[in-house]
Write a protein that holds these residues in place. Structure first.
Motif, PDB file in Angstrom:
ATOM      1  N   GLY A  75     104.329  47.629 209.249  1.00 43.21           N
ATOM      2  CA  GLY A  75     103.570  46.421 209.573  1.00 43.21           C
ATOM      3  C   GLY A  75     104.148  45.185 208.902  1.00 43.21           C
ATOM      4  N   ALA A  76     103.348  44.517 208.095  1.00 38.02           N
ATOM      5  CA  ALA A  76     103.788  43.290 207.427  1.00 38.02           C
ATOM      6  C   ALA A  76     104.885  43.559 206.402  1.00 38.02           C
ATOM      7  CB  ALA A  76     102.599  42.606 206.755  1.00 38.02           C
ATOM      8  N   THR A  77     105.031  44.809 205.986  1.00 38.32           N
ATOM      9  CA  THR A  77     106.113  45.195 205.068  1.00 38.32           C
ATOM     10  C   THR A  77     106.970  46.226 205.780  1.00 38.32           C
ATOM     11  OG1 THR A  77     104.620  44.863 203.182  1.00 38.32           O
ATOM     12  CG2 THR A  77     106.666  46.045 202.752  1.00 38.32           C
ATOM     13  N   PRO A  78     107.954  45.800 206.594  1.00 34.89           N
ATOM     14  CA  PRO A  78     108.723  46.736 207.414  1.00 34.89           C
ATOM     15  C   PRO A  78     109.300  47.891 206.596  1.00 34.89           C
ATOM     16  CG  PRO A  78     109.215  44.488 208.052  1.00 34.89           C
ATOM     17  CD  PRO A  78     108.369  44.398 206.812  1.00 34.89           C
ATOM     18  N   ASP A  79     109.202  49.084 207.174  1.00 33.66           N
ATOM     19  CA  ASP A  79     109.670  50.305 206.525  1.00 33.66           C
ATOM     20  C   ASP A  79     110.986  50.740 207.159  1.00 33.66           C
ATOM     21  OD1 ASP A  79     108.866  52.845 204.835  1.00 33.66           O
ATOM     22  OD2 ASP A  79     109.557  53.589 206.786  1.00 33.66           O
ATOM     23  N   ARG A  80     111.964  51.078 206.329  1.00 34.32           N
ATOM     24  CA  ARG A  80     113.306  51.341 206.835  1.00 34.32           C
ATOM     25  C   ARG A  80     113.373  52.574 207.731  1.00 34.32           C
ATOM     26  NH1 ARG A  80     118.878  50.511 203.433  1.00 34.32           N
ATOM     27  NH2 ARG A  80     120.301  50.780 205.200  1.00 34.32           N
ATOM     28  N   ILE A  81     112.478  53.520 207.532  1.00 34.32           N
ATOM     29  CA  ILE A  81     112.508  54.735 208.351  1.00 34.32           C
ATOM     30  C   ILE A  81     111.627  54.590 209.585  1.00 34.32           C
ATOM     31  CG2 ILE A  81     111.957  57.197 208.399  1.00 34.32           C
ATOM     32  CD1 ILE A  81     112.744  57.319 205.464  1.00 34.32           C
ATOM     33  N   THR A  82     110.355  54.321 209.375  1.00 41.26           N
ATOM     34  CA  THR A  82     109.448  54.302 210.520  1.00 41.26           C
ATOM     35  C   THR A  82     109.707  53.128 211.452  1.00 41.26           C
ATOM     36  OG1 THR A  82     107.760  53.117 209.238  1.00 41.26           O
ATOM     37  CG2 THR A  82     107.658  55.517 209.228  1.00 41.26           C
ATOM     38  N   ASP A  83     110.150  51.993 210.920  1.00 35.61           N
ATOM     39  CA  ASP A  83     110.399  50.831 211.773  1.00 35.61           C
ATOM     40  C   ASP A  83     111.798  50.825 212.373  1.00 35.61           C
ATOM     41  OD1 ASP A  83     107.976  49.213 211.872  1.00 35.61           O
ATOM     42  OD2 ASP A  83     108.196  49.041 209.709  1.00 35.61           O
ATOM     43  N   VAL A  84     112.585  51.832 212.068  1.00 39.56           N
ATOM     44  CA  VAL A  84     113.888  51.992 212.716  1.00 39.56           C
ATOM     45  C   VAL A  84     113.867  53.289 213.532  1.00 39.56           C
ATOM     46  CG1 VAL A  84     116.387  52.166 212.400  1.00 39.56           C
ATOM     47  CG2 VAL A  84     115.042  50.696 210.882  1.00 39.56           C
TER      48      VAL A  84
END
Length: 375
Positions: free
Chosen positions: A314-323
């Motif tokens: 969400g507001a703090t993009p995550d390197r695994i889930t957001d990729v």
């Protein structure tokens, strides 16, 4: 006028700084200047790590396909010996093993032999991970043209691999169903472990797992809570694989199998908690809204909803889930990786209250959202 302009000075300054950093001349200077050269080198190394990431993924796929990690679990070996059993030229096996050592999966010993490193042993110990890596061929082909994927042009292989998400309950090839069920079940052990660490079920009398596949989650739940009654809801083509798995777990006698499509059929009554484990991210918002409303209507007052799946930062993009997960669900053609906050909003729209987001021990495995039906 000065007050009105003040809030814009920050973005302007950051924009100017970004433009300065993007200049080749500045990068060359930063690489030489004592106070910035360490940062410049780290940035450069991290950028190149991203650039060459696809090669690492493919090298990992080769290590798994050739069973190199399994072969080294018996002890160190020379690259030439591995080449012989794997059917590769010795010089090419040396390249692969050297890459595996560079990625920390293998260790190169002083005598030139390769051994299994801690990270490589851990990979072997993660249920379903090797099957997931082997399955990535379809995902890689879908990602071959990422811009076309983002524009929604053309069919994808993952959409064909997961036809159940389109609600094709009667049209799915049994072999495809079995393949998808096995892949999901193989990777469900860690999901169940982390879900049960985040969500306690001691106050639950009857848990219904909707979209629960071959019963991997309920197998873990049943072992952890020996007095809990359970119901498993999934497509008629999926449920035949559940009986043997639940039997091996010793919980089959406490699980009612209910064949149904949560899109088209009503959910059975009687459960005071309903779990959706890796279900919502397979579907678009309209399907998710309808499912959450159906779950809400099915539960009694005080009933609990448990959602567990990989979630966007969400507001703090995550390197695994957001990729990884964001593009995977995009390639499926219908799914979407949502943040916990977004899932909470959808639960609230459906009428749920007391929404909680427990801290996830391993967000790359799963995160959770829980909610309660007030009345």
């Amino acid at each position: 006028m000065a007050d009105a302009a003040a809030p814009r000075s920050g973005p302007r300054l950051r924009g100017a700084l970004a433009r300065l950093i993007a200049r080749p001349a500045f990068q060359a200077w930063a690489a030489r200047f004592p106070l910035t050269r360490g940062m410049a080198r780290r940035d450069g190394a991290e950028i190149f790590h991203i650039v060459q990431g696809f090669v690492e993924a493919q090298a990992l796929g080769a290590l798994v396909q050739l069973d190199v990690l399994d072969r080294l679990s018996d002890g160190p070996a020379q690259g030439s010996a591995l080449a012989q059993v794997c059917g590769l030229p010795p010089e090419n096996m040396q390249i692969l093993c050297q890459a595996g050592a560079a990625m920390g999966l293998l260790k190169r010993r002083r005598d030139g032999r390769f051994a299994l490193a801690r990270k490589g042993a851990a990979l072997l110990g993660v249920p379903g991970l090797r099957q997931m890596i082997a399955h990535h061929g379809a995902f890689y082909r879908d990602m071959q043209d990422p811009v076309a994927l983002l524009r929604g042009k053309g069919d994808t292989e993952l959409a064909a691999f997961w036809p159940y998400v389109f609600g094709a309950s009667g049209a799915v090839d049994p072999q495809v169903t079995q393949t998808y069920s096995d892949l999901m079940a193989d990777s469900q052990a860690l999901v169940a472990q982390d879900t049960l660490a985040m969500v306690g079920l001691r106050d639950v009398r009857h848990l219904m797992d909707v979209g629960g596949g071959s019963g991997a989650f309920l197998s873990a739940v049943g072992r952890a809570y020996p007095d809990l009654a359970m119901t498993l809801v999934d497509l008629p083509a999926v449920l035949p694989g559940a009986g043997p798995r639940l039997g091996r777990a010793g919980v089959a006698g406490r699980v009612t199998l209910h064949p149904a499509s949560f899109r088209d059929d009503p959910l059975p009554q009687g459960a005071d908690a309903i779990s959706l484990i890796r279900v919502l991210y397979d579907h678009q918002d309209d399907t998710v809204r309808a499912l959450l409303r159906k779950v809400h209507d099915t539960l009694p007052a005080g009933g609990r909803l448990i959602v567990s799946e990989p979630m966007s930062g969400g507001a703090t993009p995550d390197r695994i889930t957001d990729v990884y997960f964001a593009f995977y669900t995009l390639a499926m053609g219908t799914g979407r990786t949502r943040s916990a906050a977004r899932i909470a909003e959808l639960c609230e729209e459906a009428g749920f209250t007391d929404i909680a987001i427990p801290r996830a021990p391993r967000p790359y495995v799963t995160s959770a959202v829980t909610a309660v039906k007030l009345s």
